[in-house]
Design a protein around this motif. Sequence first.
Motif, short mmCIF file in Angstrom:
data_model
loop_
_atom_site.label_atom_id
_atom_site.label_comp_id
_atom_site.label_asym_id
_atom_site.label_seq_id
_atom_site.Cartn_x
_atom_site.Cartn_y
_atom_site.Cartn_z
N ASP A 21 95.87 -59.74 -34.33
CA ASP A 21 95.49 -58.40 -34.76
C ASP A 21 96.58 -57.89 -35.70
O ASP A 21 97.45 -58.66 -36.12
CB ASP A 21 95.30 -57.47 -33.55
CG ASP A 21 96.52 -57.48 -32.65
OD1 ASP A 21 96.36 -57.58 -31.43
OD2 ASP A 21 97.66 -57.40 -33.17
N GLY A 22 96.56 -56.62 -36.01
CA GLY A 22 97.50 -56.10 -37.00
C GLY A 22 98.91 -55.90 -36.51
O GLY A 22 99.79 -55.56 -37.30
N SER A 23 99.14 -56.14 -35.20
CA SER A 23 100.48 -55.84 -34.71
C SER A 23 101.15 -57.01 -33.99
O SER A 23 102.36 -57.10 -33.97
CB SER A 23 100.46 -54.63 -33.78
OG SER A 23 99.62 -54.87 -32.67
N ASN A 24 100.37 -57.91 -33.40
CA ASN A 24 100.97 -58.97 -32.59
C ASN A 24 101.10 -60.28 -33.36
O ASN A 24 100.33 -60.57 -34.28
CB ASN A 24 100.10 -59.22 -31.35
CG ASN A 24 100.20 -58.07 -30.37
OD1 ASN A 24 101.17 -57.95 -29.65
ND2 ASN A 24 99.18 -57.22 -30.36
N PHE A 25 102.09 -61.05 -32.94
CA PHE A 25 102.30 -62.39 -33.48
C PHE A 25 102.62 -63.27 -32.28
O PHE A 25 103.55 -62.97 -31.53
CB PHE A 25 103.45 -62.36 -34.48
CG PHE A 25 103.80 -63.68 -35.10
CD1 PHE A 25 105.11 -64.15 -35.08
CD2 PHE A 25 102.84 -64.48 -35.70
CE1 PHE A 25 105.46 -65.35 -35.65
CE2 PHE A 25 103.18 -65.69 -36.27
CZ PHE A 25 104.49 -66.13 -36.25
N THR A 26 101.84 -64.32 -32.06
CA THR A 26 102.00 -65.09 -30.83
C THR A 26 102.37 -66.54 -31.11
O THR A 26 102.03 -67.11 -32.15
CB THR A 26 100.69 -65.09 -30.02
OG1 THR A 26 99.66 -65.70 -30.77
CG2 THR A 26 100.28 -63.67 -29.65
N LEU A 27 103.07 -67.10 -30.14
CA LEU A 27 103.39 -68.53 -30.13
C LEU A 27 102.74 -69.11 -28.88
O LEU A 27 103.02 -68.67 -27.77
CB LEU A 27 104.89 -68.75 -30.09
CG LEU A 27 105.36 -70.21 -29.93
CD1 LEU A 27 105.04 -71.01 -31.18
CD2 LEU A 27 106.85 -70.27 -29.61
N LYS A 28 101.85 -70.08 -29.07
CA LYS A 28 101.21 -70.76 -27.96
C LYS A 28 101.81 -72.15 -27.80
O LYS A 28 101.94 -72.89 -28.78
CB LYS A 28 99.70 -70.86 -28.17
CG LYS A 28 98.96 -71.53 -27.02
CD LYS A 28 97.50 -71.81 -27.34
CE LYS A 28 96.68 -70.56 -27.43
NZ LYS A 28 95.23 -70.85 -27.63
N ILE A 29 102.14 -72.47 -26.57
CA ILE A 29 102.62 -73.82 -26.26
C ILE A 29 101.62 -74.43 -25.30
O ILE A 29 101.43 -73.94 -24.17
CB ILE A 29 104.02 -73.81 -25.62
CG1 ILE A 29 104.99 -72.96 -26.45
CG2 ILE A 29 104.54 -75.25 -25.50
CD1 ILE A 29 106.37 -72.82 -25.81
N ARG A 30 100.94 -75.47 -25.76
CA ARG A 30 99.95 -76.14 -24.92
C ARG A 30 100.65 -77.20 -24.09
O ARG A 30 101.57 -77.85 -24.56
CB ARG A 30 98.89 -76.81 -25.80
CG ARG A 30 97.92 -75.86 -26.44
CD ARG A 30 96.89 -76.67 -27.25
NE ARG A 30 97.45 -77.08 -28.52
CZ ARG A 30 97.44 -76.32 -29.62
NH1 ARG A 30 96.90 -75.14 -29.59
NH2 ARG A 30 97.96 -76.77 -30.75
N SER A 31 100.19 -77.35 -22.84
CA SER A 31 100.70 -78.42 -22.00
C SER A 31 102.23 -78.49 -22.03
O SER A 31 102.83 -79.46 -22.55
CB SER A 31 100.10 -79.76 -22.43
OG SER A 31 100.40 -80.78 -21.50
N THR A 32 102.85 -77.47 -21.48
CA THR A 32 104.31 -77.36 -21.54
C THR A 32 104.99 -78.55 -20.86
O THR A 32 104.49 -79.13 -19.89
CB THR A 32 104.77 -76.07 -20.86
OG1 THR A 32 104.15 -75.96 -19.57
CG2 THR A 32 104.41 -74.86 -21.70
N LYS A 33 106.16 -78.86 -21.40
CA LYS A 33 107.01 -79.93 -20.87
C LYS A 33 108.33 -79.32 -20.39
O LYS A 33 108.70 -78.22 -20.80
CB LYS A 33 107.27 -80.97 -21.96
CG LYS A 33 106.02 -81.65 -22.47
CD LYS A 33 106.32 -82.62 -23.61
CE LYS A 33 106.49 -81.88 -24.90
NZ LYS A 33 106.41 -82.77 -26.08
#
Lengths: 112, 121
Positions: B71-83
């Motif tokens: 959206d206009g305010s958030n910036f996300t980092l997704k980590i799939r299948s964490t190690k």
Amino acid sequence: GNSVTQMEGPVTLSEEAFLTINCTYTATGYPSLFWYVQYPGEGLQLLLKATKADDKGSNKGFEATYRKETTSFHLEKGSVQVSDSAVYFCALRIGGADGLTFGKGTHLIIQP
Amino acid sequence: EPEVTQTPSHQVTQMGQEVILRCVPISNHLYFYWYRQILGQKVEFLVSFYNNEISEKSEIFDDQFSVERPDGSNFTLKIRSTKLEDSAMYFCASSDGRGPTTVTVKQETQYFGPGTRLLVL
């Protein structure tokens, strides 16, 4: 590749002492150089920067001079205060690159 | 003074789970970054994001990672299948991004958030 080496901490000084934190770098291009500071519980804040050789960055009594001949950017302050206790990071950025390359950080402890 | 905020401040997850780290950059900034710092090691650049796409990424930023501006305010980092080795402090940063030239844009100060400490068990 690009890298930054800074002195390991913790560095413990008494209030009003003279501070030097050494930083040297290796770069494939002509970098801009930075010092960031991180106070407890906070993010990294830009303390000062220099973008070309012989430039001196300064802020809050801290100074650092871009020395191309020695590939160094040492941080100095003439008289430290307890409030200067923090972790200090030296960093570089090559023109055209987005990312900063950081050193490991130096934990500075100032005792009253 | 405007600042970059990050949530959560701490996250504990099990190996193999997905995590999403959230950042709210400074409101009028256009350039966003993620960095990480494994305990005792250097702060490392992961990725930058500009104009709704990845601008640059490091070797660390492999297919396990993704970024999004939902959206206009958030910036996300997704980590799939964490190690286990993903355990680190993750820093978000932003910069103005509106300089007159690409050179000046890339010289702008990056403003950092306080970080999210991720622990993978």
